[in-house]
Design a protein around this motif. Structure first.
Motif, PDB file in Angstrom:
ATOM      1  N   LYS A 116       0.846  -1.182   0.000  1.00 42.61           N
ATOM      2  CA  LYS A 116       0.000   0.000   0.000  1.00 42.61           C
ATOM      3  C   LYS A 116       0.883   1.234   0.000  1.00 42.61           C
ATOM      4  N   TYR A 117       0.656   2.106  -0.968  1.00 46.00           N
ATOM      5  CA  TYR A 117       1.459   3.323  -1.078  1.00 46.00           C
ATOM      6  C   TYR A 117       0.498   4.518  -0.937  1.00 46.00           C
ATOM      7  N   PHE A 118       0.232   4.906   0.295  1.00 43.82           N
ATOM      8  CA  PHE A 118      -0.759   5.923   0.605  1.00 43.82           C
ATOM      9  C   PHE A 118      -2.117   5.486   0.026  1.00 43.82           C
ATOM     10  N   ASP A 119      -2.648   6.212  -0.958  1.00 42.95           N
ATOM     11  CA  ASP A 119      -3.934   5.817  -1.532  1.00 42.95           C
ATOM     12  C   ASP A 119      -3.773   5.086  -2.858  1.00 42.95           C
ATOM     13  N   LYS A 120      -2.539   4.613  -3.119  1.00 46.46           N
ATOM     14  CA  LYS A 120      -2.263   3.914  -4.380  1.00 46.46           C
ATOM     15  C   LYS A 120      -1.754   2.505  -4.107  1.00 46.46           C
ATOM     16  N   VAL A 121      -1.689   1.717  -5.171  1.00 45.21           N
ATOM     17  CA  VAL A 121      -1.092   0.387  -5.101  1.00 45.21           C
ATOM     18  C   VAL A 121       0.316   0.463  -5.679  1.00 45.21           C
ATOM     19  N   ALA A 122       1.267  -0.087  -4.987  1.00 41.78           N
ATOM     20  CA  ALA A 122       2.652  -0.129  -5.476  1.00 41.78           C
ATOM     21  C   ALA A 122       3.192  -1.546  -5.310  1.00 41.78           C
ATOM     22  N   TYR A 123       4.430  -1.749  -5.768  1.00 41.80           N
ATOM     23  CA  TYR A 123       5.028  -3.078  -5.717  1.00 41.80           C
ATOM     24  C   TYR A 123       6.493  -2.972  -5.302  1.00 41.80           C
ATOM     25  N   LEU A 124       7.011  -4.051  -4.737  1.00 48.47           N
ATOM     26  CA  LEU A 124       8.451  -4.154  -4.532  1.00 48.47           C
ATOM     27  C   LEU A 124       9.070  -4.606  -5.846  1.00 48.47           C
ATOM     28  N   ALA A 125      10.168  -3.982  -6.223  1.00 46.26           N
ATOM     29  CA  ALA A 125      10.749  -4.201  -7.549  1.00 46.26           C
ATOM     30  C   ALA A 125      11.210  -5.637  -7.757  1.00 46.26           C
ATOM     31  N   GLN A 126      10.774  -6.232  -8.873  1.00 45.36           N
ATOM     32  CA  GLN A 126      11.298  -7.541  -9.289  1.00 45.36           C
ATOM     33  C   GLN A 126      12.757  -7.411  -9.701  1.00 45.36           C
ATOM     34  N   SER A 127      13.064  -6.275 -10.289  1.00 43.68           N
ATOM     35  CA  SER A 127      14.441  -5.942 -10.660  1.00 43.68           C
ATOM     36  C   SER A 127      14.465  -4.452 -10.960  1.00 43.68           C
ATOM     37  N   GLY A 128      15.660  -3.929 -11.154  1.00 42.89           N
ATOM     38  CA  GLY A 128      15.779  -2.517 -11.509  1.00 42.89           C
ATOM     39  C   GLY A 128      15.808  -2.307 -13.011  1.00 42.89           C
ATOM     40  N   GLN A 129      15.356  -3.290 -13.784  1.00 40.73           N
ATOM     41  CA  GLN A 129      15.550  -3.311 -15.223  1.00 40.73           C
ATOM     42  C   GLN A 129      15.096  -2.037 -15.935  1.00 40.73           C
TER      43      GLN A 129
END
Length: 418
Positions: free
Chosen positions: A164-177
């Motif tokens: 949860k990123y405040f009122d948005k959905v975010a993700y942990l990076a699979q990679s920095g590609q």
């Protein structure tokens, strides 16, 4: 020759043979032997011995002298011994004489990492990362620092940790590609060393849900240059470990053989090797754990597999012009029993129209990657790169049975604490 010293450390062993008492002390940098002879040390020092226990943290002031009897070649005759911190009875053995089962070791990982063998692993890991950084900087690469919280998938698929990123959905990076590619027009040659996250429910000897990668990207490169760069990087890392960590390798009873050359095979040849070994695999399939193991056992030096089927690669790989069934993907493997896939990489597509087509073919919504697609509309150079797993390289280098041994606090579908 003698010298006055002050050392701090944890008590590993205590031995009392009457008029002589021994303390084996594990310091931050090594092992020290403290010898108490009843007629040569103050009474206060002699009596403190009986109050010591395993993992007590103590300070010793005394004289270090040469000794023909001591295994280390010297010993410390103490003048002062102060107890800085006491210890409860240990729930696991730290002497390496009796090794606890892995789940128990993980439960008490904060103690397990004090064992000399475990400590040696992470001293080597520090050298691996430092050597990678040294090598790449010497080759003209600029280190960059990329975001770990991202707004869209790096490579598509469902293997993402959602946050949860405040009122948005975010993700942990699979990679920095994607972000790594964005700085190629700025510096030409870039790298980053950091964590990646994959929500894969894989319970194998080579999978972690949190792992570290040496991520590299370069403008105007070729497949051959990428392969040579990776091989020379690994060779340099092996050489530096041999130079810096000889005592750690001795503790681990590991002999490191620095590779002098590598092999490369086409994906089609890899399929033939596997089929000749009796493995039922269709053309177009990626390699699972069994296939990878069989390939690694076929070689005694590092090797590359090139030109993978398009359906098994991420959208950002460039396709082979005369055979679009294939993509310019290059995977690098360690050889033998402890061999695993070290890295995956290749040439990237830099045409925004083709990239959008590839996204759609993978079931991805180009709107989710708008910023990424837009950047290719502003004079983006051809480029390529790779991501090399630190833990996987360590697994082969140190002949570790499980990749978990190369992570300080491993994260898997079953391990979240500590």
């Amino acid at each position: 020759m003698s010298s006055r010293v002050e050392v701090y450390g944890h008590v590993m062993f205590l031995r009392d043979i009457g008029k002589v008492r021994f303390i084996i002390l594990r310091t931050f940098t090594g092992i020290e032997q403290v010898v108490l002879k009843k007629d040569k040390v103050p009474e206060k020092v002699w009596s403190v011995f009986s109050r010591l226990g395993p993992e007590y943290f103590i300070r010793v002031v005394g004289v270090k002298v040469k000794s023909k009897i001591a295994k280390l070649g010297y010993e410390i005759i103490p003048e002062e011994i102060d107890v800085i911190a006491t210890s409860k009875p240990l729930p696991i053995d730290l002497s390496d004489k009796v090794t606890a089962e892995f789940p128990t070791r993980i439960r008490f990982r904060y103690l397990d990492i004090r064992r000399p063998k475990v400590k040696a692993v992470f001293r080597v890991r520090a050298t691996v990362v430092q050597a990678a950084r040294e090598f790449l900087v010497k080759r003209g690469f600029t280190e960059v620092f990329l975001p770990i919280i991202i707004g869209s998938a790096s490579e598509g698929g469902a293997e993402l940790f959602q946050v949860k990123y405040f009122d948005k959905v975010a993700y942990l990076a699979q990679s920095g590609q994607l972000y790594k590619q964005s700085v190629v027009p700025v510096f030409g040659k870039v790298f980053t060393i950091g964590p990646s996250f994959r929500a894969e429910k894989s319970r194998t000897r080579k999978h972690l849900t949190e792992f570290w990668q040496i991520d590299v990207e370069e403008a105007l490169t070729t497949k051959d240059r990428l392969m040579q760069l990776q091989f020379e990087l690994v060779k340099y890392i092996y050489e530096r470990v041999c130079e810096v960590n000889s005592s750690d390798l001795e503790i681990l009873n590991v002999k490191v053989e620095v590779p002098e050359y590598y092999h490369k095979i086409h994906y089609d040849e890899a399929i033939s090797i596997l089929r000749n070994k009796g493995i039922d695999i269709e053309w177009g399939m990626d390699f699972g754990a069994d296939e990878e193991k069989a390939l690694c056992m076929e070689f005694d030096v590092p090797f590359f597999v090139t030109e993978f089927p398009e359906r098994e690669v991420a959208f950002y790989y460039k396709l082979v012009e005369d055979d679009p069934r294939l993509a310019h993907r290059i995977d690098f493997y360690g050889p033998g029993e402890y061999g695993v896939e070290w890295s995956s990489g290749g040439l990237r597509e830099h045409d925004p129209v083709k990239l959008e087509e590839r996204m759609r073919s993978k079931g991805l919504d180009p709107k989710s990657f708008k910023w990424y697609l837009d950047m290719f509309k502003y004079g983006f150079p051809p480029h390529g790169g790779f991501g090399m797993g630190v833990e996987r390289l360590m697994q082969t280098l140190l002949k570790l049975e499980k990749i978990h041994e190369a992570a300080l606090y491993p994260r898997t579908p079953d391990i979240l604490v500590p």
